[in-house]
Design a protein around this motif. Structure first.
Motif, mmCIF file in Angstrom:
data_model
loop_
_atom_site.group_PDB
_atom_site.id
_atom_site.type_symbol
_atom_site.label_atom_id
_atom_site.label_comp_id
_atom_site.label_asym_id
_atom_site.label_seq_id
_atom_site.Cartn_x
_atom_site.Cartn_y
_atom_site.Cartn_z
ATOM 1 N N GLU A 226 0.843 -1.200 0.000
ATOM 2 C CA GLU A 226 0.000 0.000 0.000
ATOM 3 C C GLU A 226 0.883 1.257 0.000
ATOM 4 O OE1 GLU A 226 -3.062 0.221 -0.727
ATOM 5 O OE2 GLU A 226 -2.930 2.405 -0.510
ATOM 6 N N GLU A 227 1.931 1.221 0.810
ATOM 7 C CA GLU A 227 2.860 2.366 0.866
ATOM 8 C C GLU A 227 3.510 2.600 -0.500
ATOM 9 O OE1 GLU A 227 5.898 3.233 4.109
ATOM 10 O OE2 GLU A 227 4.907 1.433 4.920
ATOM 11 N N ALA A 228 3.867 1.470 -1.152
ATOM 12 C CA ALA A 228 4.501 1.584 -2.474
ATOM 13 C C ALA A 228 3.529 2.199 -3.470
ATOM 14 C CB ALA A 228 4.958 0.214 -2.957
ATOM 15 N N ARG A 229 2.262 1.816 -3.358
ATOM 16 C CA ARG A 229 1.241 2.387 -4.247
ATOM 17 C C ARG A 229 1.156 3.890 -4.047
ATOM 18 N NH1 ARG A 229 -2.926 -1.741 -2.718
ATOM 19 N NH2 ARG A 229 -2.680 -3.415 -4.246
ATOM 20 N N GLU A 230 1.151 4.291 -2.770
ATOM 21 C CA GLU A 230 1.043 5.732 -2.485
ATOM 22 C C GLU A 230 2.231 6.490 -3.058
ATOM 23 O OE1 GLU A 230 0.515 5.873 1.757
ATOM 24 O OE2 GLU A 230 -1.469 4.899 1.584
ATOM 25 N N ILE A 231 3.394 5.907 -2.901
ATOM 26 C CA ILE A 231 4.592 6.573 -3.429
ATOM 27 C C ILE A 231 4.526 6.643 -4.955
ATOM 28 C CG2 ILE A 231 7.109 6.367 -3.696
ATOM 29 C CD1 ILE A 231 7.305 5.585 -0.826
ATOM 30 N N THR A 232 4.024 5.580 -5.564
ATOM 31 C CA THR A 232 3.899 5.583 -7.025
ATOM 32 C C THR A 232 3.018 6.755 -7.473
ATOM 33 O OG1 THR A 232 4.061 3.188 -6.933
ATOM 34 C CG2 THR A 232 3.375 4.126 -9.023
ATOM 35 N N VAL A 233 1.925 6.959 -6.763
ATOM 36 C CA VAL A 233 1.045 8.082 -7.098
ATOM 37 C C VAL A 233 1.780 9.423 -6.909
ATOM 38 C CG1 VAL A 233 -1.104 9.281 -6.501
ATOM 39 C CG2 VAL A 233 -1.035 6.783 -6.580
ATOM 40 N N LYS A 234 2.553 9.516 -5.828
ATOM 41 C CA LYS A 234 3.330 10.741 -5.603
ATOM 42 C C LYS A 234 4.282 11.003 -6.775
ATOM 43 C CE LYS A 234 3.842 10.155 -0.543
ATOM 44 N NZ LYS A 234 2.905 10.992 0.176
ATOM 45 N N LEU A 235 4.925 9.944 -7.234
ATOM 46 C CA LEU A 235 5.861 10.092 -8.365
ATOM 47 C C LEU A 235 5.106 10.583 -9.599
ATOM 48 C CD1 LEU A 235 7.962 6.799 -8.225
ATOM 49 C CD2 LEU A 235 8.583 9.082 -7.423
ATOM 50 N N GLN A 236 3.955 9.938 -9.805
ATOM 51 C CA GLN A 236 3.208 10.282 -11.024
ATOM 52 C C GLN A 236 2.640 11.702 -10.944
ATOM 53 O OE1 GLN A 236 0.713 6.798 -11.779
ATOM 54 N NE2 GLN A 236 2.531 5.659 -12.394
ATOM 55 N N ASN A 237 2.479 12.196 -9.719
ATOM 56 C CA ASN A 237 2.027 13.595 -9.562
ATOM 57 C C ASN A 237 3.193 14.574 -9.462
ATOM 58 O OD1 ASN A 237 -0.601 12.764 -9.591
ATOM 59 N ND2 ASN A 237 -0.736 12.571 -7.360
ATOM 60 N N HIS A 238 4.395 14.063 -9.708
ATOM 61 C CA HIS A 238 5.606 14.901 -9.659
ATOM 62 C C HIS A 238 5.754 15.592 -8.308
ATOM 63 C CE1 HIS A 238 6.295 15.210 -14.269
ATOM 64 N NE2 HIS A 238 5.732 14.065 -13.929
ATOM 65 N N GLU A 239 5.477 14.892 -7.240
ATOM 66 C CA GLU A 239 5.574 15.514 -5.911
ATOM 67 C C GLU A 239 7.031 15.769 -5.541
ATOM 68 O OE1 GLU A 239 2.741 14.033 -3.034
ATOM 69 O OE2 GLU A 239 4.301 14.230 -1.500
ATOM 70 N N ARG A 240 7.275 17.006 -5.107
ATOM 71 C CA ARG A 240 8.624 17.431 -4.743
ATOM 72 C C ARG A 240 9.287 16.429 -3.797
ATOM 73 N NH1 ARG A 240 12.236 21.783 -3.924
ATOM 74 N NH2 ARG A 240 12.734 21.667 -1.708
ATOM 75 N N TYR B 97 10.055 13.290 -3.686
ATOM 76 C CA TYR B 97 9.924 11.944 -4.260
ATOM 77 C C TYR B 97 10.304 11.950 -5.740
ATOM 78 C CZ TYR B 97 7.801 10.230 -0.049
ATOM 79 O OH TYR B 97 7.603 9.866 1.246
ATOM 80 N N TYR B 98 9.792 12.970 -6.404
ATOM 81 C CA TYR B 98 10.085 13.056 -7.841
ATOM 82 C C TYR B 98 11.577 13.296 -8.085
ATOM 83 C CZ TYR B 98 9.588 14.274 -12.757
ATOM 84 O OH TYR B 98 9.703 14.300 -14.121
ATOM 85 N N ASP B 99 12.173 14.124 -7.203
ATOM 86 C CA ASP B 99 13.608 14.416 -7.370
ATOM 87 C C ASP B 99 14.459 13.172 -7.136
ATOM 88 O OD1 ASP B 99 13.810 17.583 -7.565
ATOM 89 O OD2 ASP B 99 12.153 17.027 -6.249
ATOM 90 N N LEU B 100 14.043 12.379 -6.150
ATOM 91 C CA LEU B 100 14.772 11.135 -5.900
ATOM 92 C C LEU B 100 14.603 10.193 -7.102
ATOM 93 C CD1 LEU B 100 16.394 9.189 -4.199
ATOM 94 C CD2 LEU B 100 14.309 8.558 -2.981
ATOM 95 N N TRP B 101 13.405 10.140 -7.616
ATOM 96 C CA TRP B 101 13.137 9.306 -8.795
ATOM 97 C C TRP B 101 14.080 9.691 -9.955
ATOM 98 C CZ3 TRP B 101 11.441 11.074 -13.615
ATOM 99 C CH2 TRP B 101 11.103 10.090 -14.545
ATOM 100 N N GLU B 102 14.192 11.004 -10.171
ATOM 101 C CA GLU B 102 15.077 11.468 -11.257
ATOM 102 C C GLU B 102 16.505 10.972 -11.052
ATOM 103 O OE1 GLU B 102 14.505 15.768 -11.341
ATOM 104 O OE2 GLU B 102 13.723 15.547 -13.383
ATOM 105 N N LYS B 103 16.954 11.034 -9.792
ATOM 106 C CA LYS B 103 18.310 10.609 -9.470
ATOM 107 C C LYS B 103 18.472 9.113 -9.752
ATOM 108 C CE LYS B 103 21.755 12.463 -6.845
ATOM 109 N NZ LYS B 103 21.815 13.898 -6.562
#
Ligand code: ARG
Length: 580
Positions: free
Chosen positions: A221-235, A237-243
């Motif tokens: 469930e936590e992973a799902r929430e983070i996935t949504v954060k990534l897809q919403n370009h949330e500050r 989380y998104y920066d870590l994703w880029e890295k």
């Protein structure tokens, strides 16, 4: 235009001048070589059509063929097969034209703009055997299409979006909860943060996180929430994703480069996601979306289907977009950025249903012009001796790197210590190992599965990459020793007819490989051409032949075979070492 094609046109005109109506004829290899090298089968069809004895038709055609000095030994067999052999004078003239430019013997295709989706590596996951096939076949198809005159853009289409990335970021959060990426109050510059994670770590993190998510509902469930954060370009989380993406991409690039695989575009699923809103508008306007259990689906069944065709899941009940929808968005993106005539997908055959759904949905919503061709180029799996997808000894996923190492152990044993210096051995053995793997991968029709067999792949004899490399290097070394000037064909001798026939067949092979989108014909052809040359080479002493006309013609022959081999190996993206 290829030699064979120009002959076919010539023969067509000859048949017409004999008074018969005919479409462009096909020059077939003779089924009875003792009667001639090629055969023309049109007399039967013409005879049937106009109600005339086919042998009489054949006789009329032969009378006209006899007037042309391109042919000899023209005869009629059975009900009206015409056998012909190409005359020496014709061959001399044509071979001299293509000497030093074998591409003149290749027919081009009508020019189109093609996007080739291949590679498909997933960020933060090690490349595995399946990715080898996509990269290998895709790269060769790209080069083949270019050789035949097409404009091709190769796109790596990285899997950089969706749940796997959510899982990786979650696991990093568990390992390093104090990283500023997870601190909502952090207002500094993320690019200054040093991430204590290497690509090797990433490759371990994903399997770990994936296992945890299967055992622990809360974790998932936590992973799902983070996935949504990534897809919403949330500050954060998104920066870590880029890295994470950039660390992984570096490694992926290196692996592909080692395989001689180069992309024009390094786009990923995440780029396509930017087109999602527009995609949704189109699908809504076209009225193709249906609601079902809180999800949006598209019915893609057709009346003629005789196997189940499930609806395409456009938006899942939890609001996230599916792999199918990402591919639809990618079609929109490609249409807008590049207006291609064709999009090719070189992907594991097990994804065929996925692409069928995607293509049907795209057509249903008129997402792309009807003239734009969408082509699925599915490939089979490389299996172990047990017939199941190839694994490591302890049952784990075989990474591409360890696969190459496995073959290298074998090729290393066969490197000639007299020609290759000690310090170059490793590098040469790796090049030969990659050639062995690649060639073995091309040999079966692409949609077929095949069995990994290291000692067979690495053998210096038989249909193998090492055999082709070894033979090509030997031709090169022969050519380097030539002291004669003005190399041309001065005579055609019987000894070389087989090799010449193979040279003439080049264009047919490339055309059929292009039509089938499979490299097996080229792999077979390389072997056939090379072994016919090697047979000639074993029976004759090229450089020391005393008759100068013979010697010089043989050198010219070697030069053409060498040029074709290097051209085709280059097309297959197989590198030739200087020595081995
Ligand atoms: N990343 C996918 C995989 O590893 C392959 C991507 C294929 N291309 C596509 N447009 N879906 O399975």
């Amino acid at each position: 235009m290829s030699i064979i094609k120009s002959l076919e046109i010539k023969i067509t005109n000859i048949i017409k001048s004999a008074g018969y109506d005919v479409e462009t004829v096909k020059l077939c290899n003779s089924s009875r070589p003792e009667f001639g090298e090629y055969q023309i089968n049109e007399a039967m069809a013409i005879g049937k059509k106009i109600g005339k004895n086919p042998r009489e038709v054949a006789t009329d055609i032969v009378n006209n063929l006899n007037l042309d000095n391109s042919f000899t030994n023209i005869n009629i067999a059975g009900p009206g097969f015409i056998n012909i052999t190409l005359s020496d004078s014709f061959l001399l003239e044509e071979l001299n034209k293509i000497l030093n430019n074998v591409e003149l013997n290749i027919d081009k295709q009508d020019k189109k703009k093609i996007i080739l989706d291949y590679g498909g590596a997933n960020v933060a996951k090690a490349l595995h055997v399946g990715h080898l096939r996509s990269a290998n076949i895709g790269e060769a198809l790209k080069r083949l299409a270019r050789l035949l005159g097409q404009e091709v853009l190769g796109d790596a289409h990285l899997g950089d979006y969706g749940r796997p990335l959510g899982l990786v970021i979650l696991e990093i959060k568990k390992m390093y909860p104090d990283l500023p990426y997870f601190d909502p109050n952090y207002c500094g510059d993320y690019s200054e943060i040093k991430l204590p994670i290497t690509n090797e770590d990433l490759e371990k993190i994903y399997p770990l996180a994936s296992t945890k998510s299967k055992e622990d509902e809360q974790y998932l469930e936590e992973a799902r929430e983070i996935t949504v954060k990534l897809q919403n370009h949330e500050r954060g989380y998104y920066d870590l994703w880029e890295k994470v993406v950039s660390i992984s991409k570096e490694e992926i690039k290196q692996v592909y480069e080692r395989l001689n695989v180069y992309f024009d575009l390094w786009k990923g699923e995440s780029d396509a996601a930017n087109y999602f809103d527009e995609l949704k508008d189109i699908f809504e306007k076209e009225n193709v979306l249906e609601e079902s259990n809180n999800a949006l689906i598209i019915d893609v069944k057709k009346e003629e289907d005789n196997s189940p065709m499930p609806p395409l899941l456009f938006i899942k009940s939890n609001g996230s977009i599916s792999y199918e929808t990402t591919d639809l968005a990618t079609i929109l993106e490609r249409k807008k950025l590049f207006s291609p005539d064709e999009i090719w997908y070189c992907v594991d055959g097990r994804q065929e249903l996925h692409f069928e759904q995607v293509f049907r949905a795209a057509r249903k919503a008129n997402l792309i012009d009807n003239n734009v061709k969408l082509t699925f180029i599915g490939f089979g799996t490389m299996n172990g001796q047990d017939g199941k997808p190839f694994k490591t000894r302890d049952g784990g996923v075989m990474t591409l790197k360890s696969l190459i190492d496995l073959v290298k152990e074998e090729t290393l044993k066969r490197i000639n210590p007299e020609t290759v210096k000690e310090e170059e051995k490793e590098e040469v053995a790796t090049t030969v190992a990659i050639a062995a793997l690649k060639y073995a991968d091309f040999l079966p029709f692409r949609a077929k599965d095949y069995i990994f067999d290291v000692s067979k792949f690495a053998d210096l004899e038989g249909k193998t990459g090492p055999y082709l490399l070894y033979s090509t290097i030997r031709m090169k070394s022969l050519l380097q020793k030539v002291t004669d000037k003005n190399i041309t064909f001065l005579e055609i001798d019987k000894n070389t007819r087989d090799v010449i026939k193979n040279i003439l067949n080049l264009s047919n092979v490339l055309t059929s490989a292009y039509q089938d989108k499979s490299l097996n014909d080229i792999a077979e052809y390389l072997y056939k051409l090379t072994s016919s040359y090697n047979k000639f080479y074993a029976e004759n002493r090229v450089l020391t032949e005393e008759n100068p006309a013979k010697r010089i013609s043989w050198i010219a022959l070697t030069s053409i075979v060498y040029d074709i081999n290097t051209l085709l190996l280059e097309t297959l993206a197989i590198e030739i070492p200087n020595k081995m």
